[in-house]
Write a protein that holds these residues in place. Structure first.
Motif, mmCIF file in Angstrom:
data_model
loop_
_atom_site.group_PDB
_atom_site.id
_atom_site.type_symbol
_atom_site.label_atom_id
_atom_site.label_comp_id
_atom_site.label_asym_id
_atom_site.label_seq_id
_atom_site.Cartn_x
_atom_site.Cartn_y
_atom_site.Cartn_z
ATOM 1 N N THR A 1 -22.403 58.730 21.417
ATOM 2 C CA THR A 1 -23.207 60.488 20.960
ATOM 3 C C THR A 1 -24.540 60.461 20.439
ATOM 4 O O THR A 1 -25.010 61.400 20.603
ATOM 5 C CB THR A 1 -22.482 61.079 21.367
ATOM 6 O OG1 THR A 1 -21.985 60.727 22.908
ATOM 7 C CG2 THR A 1 -22.616 63.120 21.366
ATOM 8 N N ILE B 1 -25.083 68.386 27.141
ATOM 9 C CA ILE B 1 -23.522 68.505 26.703
ATOM 10 C C ILE B 1 -22.988 69.340 28.039
ATOM 11 O O ILE B 1 -21.936 68.195 28.489
ATOM 12 C CB ILE B 1 -24.543 69.530 25.794
ATOM 13 C CG1 ILE B 1 -24.927 68.763 24.116
ATOM 14 C CG2 ILE B 1 -22.004 69.553 25.518
ATOM 15 C CD1 ILE B 1 -24.247 69.968 22.807
ATOM 16 N N ILE C 1 -20.872 64.545 18.879
ATOM 17 C CA ILE C 1 -22.511 65.920 18.799
ATOM 18 C C ILE C 1 -22.033 66.288 17.155
ATOM 19 O O ILE C 1 -22.782 66.518 16.429
ATOM 20 C CB ILE C 1 -21.506 66.659 19.742
ATOM 21 C CG1 ILE C 1 -21.737 66.670 21.055
ATOM 22 C CG2 ILE C 1 -22.739 67.837 19.450
ATOM 23 C CD1 ILE C 1 -21.280 67.722 22.190
ATOM 24 N N LEU D 1 -30.723 71.190 25.563
ATOM 25 C CA LEU D 1 -29.534 70.679 25.516
ATOM 26 C C LEU D 1 -28.530 71.262 25.364
ATOM 27 O O LEU D 1 -27.056 69.796 25.985
ATOM 28 C CB LEU D 1 -29.789 70.672 23.116
ATOM 29 C CG LEU D 1 -28.633 70.131 22.490
ATOM 30 C CD1 LEU D 1 -28.604 68.641 22.418
ATOM 31 C CD2 LEU D 1 -28.840 70.665 20.814
ATOM 32 N N ARG E 1 -32.210 66.661 19.431
ATOM 33 C CA ARG E 1 -31.715 68.069 19.027
ATOM 34 C C ARG E 1 -33.393 67.544 17.952
ATOM 35 O O ARG E 1 -34.275 68.576 18.072
ATOM 36 C CB ARG E 1 -31.098 67.859 18.233
ATOM 37 C CG ARG E 1 -29.419 68.171 17.887
ATOM 38 C CD ARG E 1 -28.918 68.465 16.226
ATOM 39 N NE ARG E 1 -27.354 68.432 16.939
ATOM 40 C CZ ARG E 1 -27.269 69.431 17.094
ATOM 41 N NH1 ARG E 1 -27.649 70.664 17.021
ATOM 42 N NH2 ARG E 1 -25.806 69.337 17.357
ATOM 43 N N MET F 1 -27.729 62.240 20.931
ATOM 44 C CA MET F 1 -27.982 64.136 20.088
ATOM 45 C C MET F 1 -29.110 64.289 19.326
ATOM 46 O O MET F 1 -29.816 64.853 19.584
ATOM 47 C CB MET F 1 -26.554 64.725 19.711
ATOM 48 C CG MET F 1 -25.616 64.519 20.323
ATOM 49 S SD MET F 1 -25.926 66.226 20.985
ATOM 50 C CE MET F 1 -26.363 67.169 20.887
#
Length: 523
Positions: A70, A90, A154, A86, A78, A74
Motif C-alpha cells: 500500500t 481505498i 495508508i 483516491l 496521491r 498510495m
C-alpha cells in the motif's frame, strides 16, 4: 521560521517512532513476562501459542503484503490522482480485504478441529481441546486485523507515524488486561487471554479509524472493483504474499514439530524468539520505517541520486545498530532472560530451556536486520519478486534443517535451522544488491565497526564475570548489572566510532549535545 528540510523531517520521524516504539516494546516485555509468570512453559501456554499462530497462518501473510504494497501504491496515487479517485481506490481495496477476512473467519470457525489436528499432531486430550477453543475465540481477530493493516499502509504512505507506533502499545495494554483480569473470569484461565487477544486487535482498529478520517478518507463498502490501481496493487502484493507466507510457514513448521516434543517446547521457543526480536522492533524498525517511505517517494520521483544516497546511509545505520545489540543479547542472555521471565511459574527448568534456545535465535539477529532492510529497499522500487524467491529458498533450507537437526539436537535443532535459513536469505540478498562491493568502498567504516565490536565484546564478558550476573538473585540487582554493563560497553563502542570519525556516530553526539544545551537553557 524556516520549514524543516527532508533530512530534518526524516530524523524527527525516526526519533518519534523510536520513542513510542520503546514504550510499546517495554509494555510488550511486561505482557510477555506476566504471561510467563502466570502460565510458565506449560501445556496451556503451548496451546495458546499454537492457537494464536492460526490467525497469522490464515490472514497474516495477506495483512503484511497489504501494508508494504500500500505504501508505494498510495504514494503514486496521491501524486497523480484527486481525492475522489483516491477514495474510490481505498474503498475497493478495503472491500476486497474485508470480504476475504470474513470468508477466512468462517472457514476457521468451522474447521478449527481439523486445522489444529493437522498443525499440532502432538496435542492430545485437554491440550488439543484448549487449542481448538482458543482458536475459535481468536479467529475473528482477522476481520479487524485486515482493516488495521490497510490503514497502517495508508497512514505510513502519508508519513503519519503517530498512530502506527501507538497502536502496538494499545494492543499490549489490552492483552495485559486479558492476562490479569479477563483470565480470572474464565475457566480455564487461559481462555481469557485468548479473549484479550481478539479484543486488542479490535481496539487497534478503533485507534486508527479516526486518524484516517482526519485525512479526509473513510472506509466504505463497494461492489465495484474497476479502479486500475487495484489490479496493480494485487500484482505487487503477490510476490510479497509469497515472501510473508514463507516466514509463516517456517513458524508453523517449527511449532508443528515442537508439538510432538516435550511439554513447554513451543512456549519456550515463543519466549526466546520474543526477546530476540526486540532490537528489530525497538531500534532498527524505527530507522527502517521512515527511510522506506522516503525511498518510495524518491523512486516515484525518479530521483536516483537521492535514492542511492539514502539507501546507503540506511545500510550503515542498520549495521551500526545491529552489531552492538546482538553482542549484548548474546553475551548477557542468561541475566536478561532471568530479569524478563524468572518469576511465578517460570522456574529454573523453563529458564534453562529458553536460554539455550535464545542463544541459537540471537545469532540470526544481524541477518534479520540486514535482510529486512534490503527487502524494504526492494519494496520501495516495487520489486517484490526477488526477495520472495530468496525467501522461498530460505524456507527450503529451514525445512531441510528441521528434518536433519532435530534428530541430533531436538527442539534446539528447530531454532538452529531457522537461524541457518535466515543467514541463507541474508547472503542471497546481499549478493544480489552487491552490498559487499558498496561496503568495500567504505573500508574505514567496516574496520571501525570491527574494532568497536571486538572491544565491546571483551568488556561485556568482563562485566559478566566481575558482577556474576548469572547468579545474582535480586531482580533489581540483575537489572542494574545488565544496565551498567550494557551502557558502559555501548559508551566504549560509540567512543571508538567517534575516534574513527564515523559520521553517524558524530550525528548522534551532535544531536545529543544540542538537546542537552536546549534543556539546560529551558531549565
Amino acid at each position: 521560521m524556516a520549514s524543516p528540510t527532508g533530512s530534518q523531517r526524516l530524523r524527527r520521524s525516526t526519533l518519534w517512532i523510536f520513542a513510542l516504539t520503546l514504550v510499546s516494546r517495554i509494555s510488550g516485555f511486561f505482557r510477555t513476562s506476566i504471561l510467563a509468570a502466570a502460565f510458565g512453559t506449560s501445556m496451556n501456554t503451548d496451546a495458546w501459542v499454537m492457537a494464536s499462530a492460526l490467525p497469522s497462518l490464515l490472514f497474516g501473510s495477506v495483512n503484511q503484503a497489504v501494508v508494504v504494497s500500500t505504501v508505494p501504491a498510495m504514494t503514486d496515487a496521491r501524486a497523480n490522482e484527486g481525492d475522489a479517485e483516491l477514495q474510490r481506490f481505498i474503498s475497493q481495496v478495503w472491500t476486497m480485504l474485508i470480504l476475504g477476512a470474513l470468508v477466512m473467519t468462517l472457514l476457521g470457525e468451522v474447521f478449527a478441529p481439523q486445522i489444529i489436528g493437522f498443525l499440532a499432531q502432538g496435542f492430545h486430550g485437554a491440550e488439543r481441546e484448549r487449542a481448538i477453543v482458543m482458536t475459535r475465540i481468536m479467529i475473528p481477530s482477522i476481520v479487524f486485523w485486515s482493516s488495521s493493516g490497510f490503514l497502517t499502509g495508508i497512514l505510513q504512505a502519508g508519513e503519519n507515524f503517530f498512530g502506527l507506533t501507538l497502536a502496538p502499545l494499545v494492543v499490549n495494554i489490552v492483552q495485559i488486561f486479558g492476562i490479569l483480569v479477563l483470565s480470572r473470569l474464565f475457566h480455564p484461565h487461559i481462555d481469557g487471554v485468548a479473549v484479550g487477544f481478539t479484543l486488542s486487535i479490535a481496539m487497534q482498529l478503533a485507534l486508527l479509524l479516526p486518524l484516517l478520517r482526519r485525512r479526509g478518507l473513510t472506509l466504505r463498502l463497494t461492489f465495484r472493483f474497476d479502479h486500475p490501481r487495484v489490479r496493480s496493487l494485487l500484482q505487487l502484493m503477490g510476490p510479497y504474499f509469497v515472501l510473508s507466507s514463507a516466514s509463516n510457514i517456517e513458524l508453523i513448521t517449527d511449532r508443528m514439530l515442537a508439538s510432538s516434543m516435550a511439554v513447554g517446547s513451543i512456549s519456550a521457543m515463543n519466549f526466546a524468539f520474543t526477546v530476540s526480536q526486540v532490537p528489530l522492533g525497538i531500534i532498527i524498525a524505527p530507522v527502517i520505517t521512515p527511510i522506506f517511505t522516503r525511498l518510495a517517494r524518491h523512486h516515484s520521483a525518479s530521483d536516483r541520486e537521492a535514492f542511492s544516497g539514502l539507501a546507503m546511509r540506511g545500510l550503515r545505520w542498520v549495521l551500526m545498530l545491529a552489531l552492538p545489540l546482538s553482542l549484548i543479547l548474546f553475551i548477557l542472555n542468561v541475566p536478561i532472560l532471568r530479569f524478563v521471565y524468572e518469576r511465578g511459574h517460570f522456574n529454573r527448568a523453563s529458564l534453562h530451556l529458553t536460554s539455550h534456545l535464545f542463544v541459537y535465535a540471537i545469532v540470526a539477529l544481524p541477518a534479520n536486520a540486514l535482510a529486512t532492510y534490503l527487502q524494504q529497499i526492494s519494496f520501495a522500487t516495487k520489486n517484490t519478486r526477488r526477495p520472495a524467491r530468496y525467501s522461498l529458498v530460505g524456507v527450503g533450507v529451514n525445512i531441510a534443517g528441521n528434518l536433519i537437526l532435530t534428530r541430533f539436537m531436538g527442539v534446539y535443532g528447530l531454532v538452529f535451522a531457522t537461524t541457518i535459513a535466515n543467514w541463507t536469505n541474508c547472503i542471497l540478498l546481499t549478493s544480489s544488491y552487491n552490498v559487499r562491493r558498496h561496503l568495500g568502498r567504505q573500508l574505514r567504516f567496516v574496520g571501525s565497526l570491527t574494532v568497536a565490536g571486538s572491544v565491546m565484546a571483551l568488556m561485556l564478558v568482563g562485566f559478566q564475570w566481575l558482577l556474576d550476573l548469572n547468579h545474582t538473585r535480586q531482580a533489581l540487582g540483575i537489572a542494574g548489572g545488565v544496565g551498567l554493563s550494557g551502557a558502559a560497553a555501548l559508551a566504549v563502542f560509540a567512543g571508538i566510532l567517534l575516534f574513527f570519525r564515523v559520521p553517524e556516530a558524530r550525528q548522534v553526539r551532535d544531536y545529543a549535545l544540542r538537546r542537552l544545551k536546549r534543556g539546560l537553557a529551558l531549565g
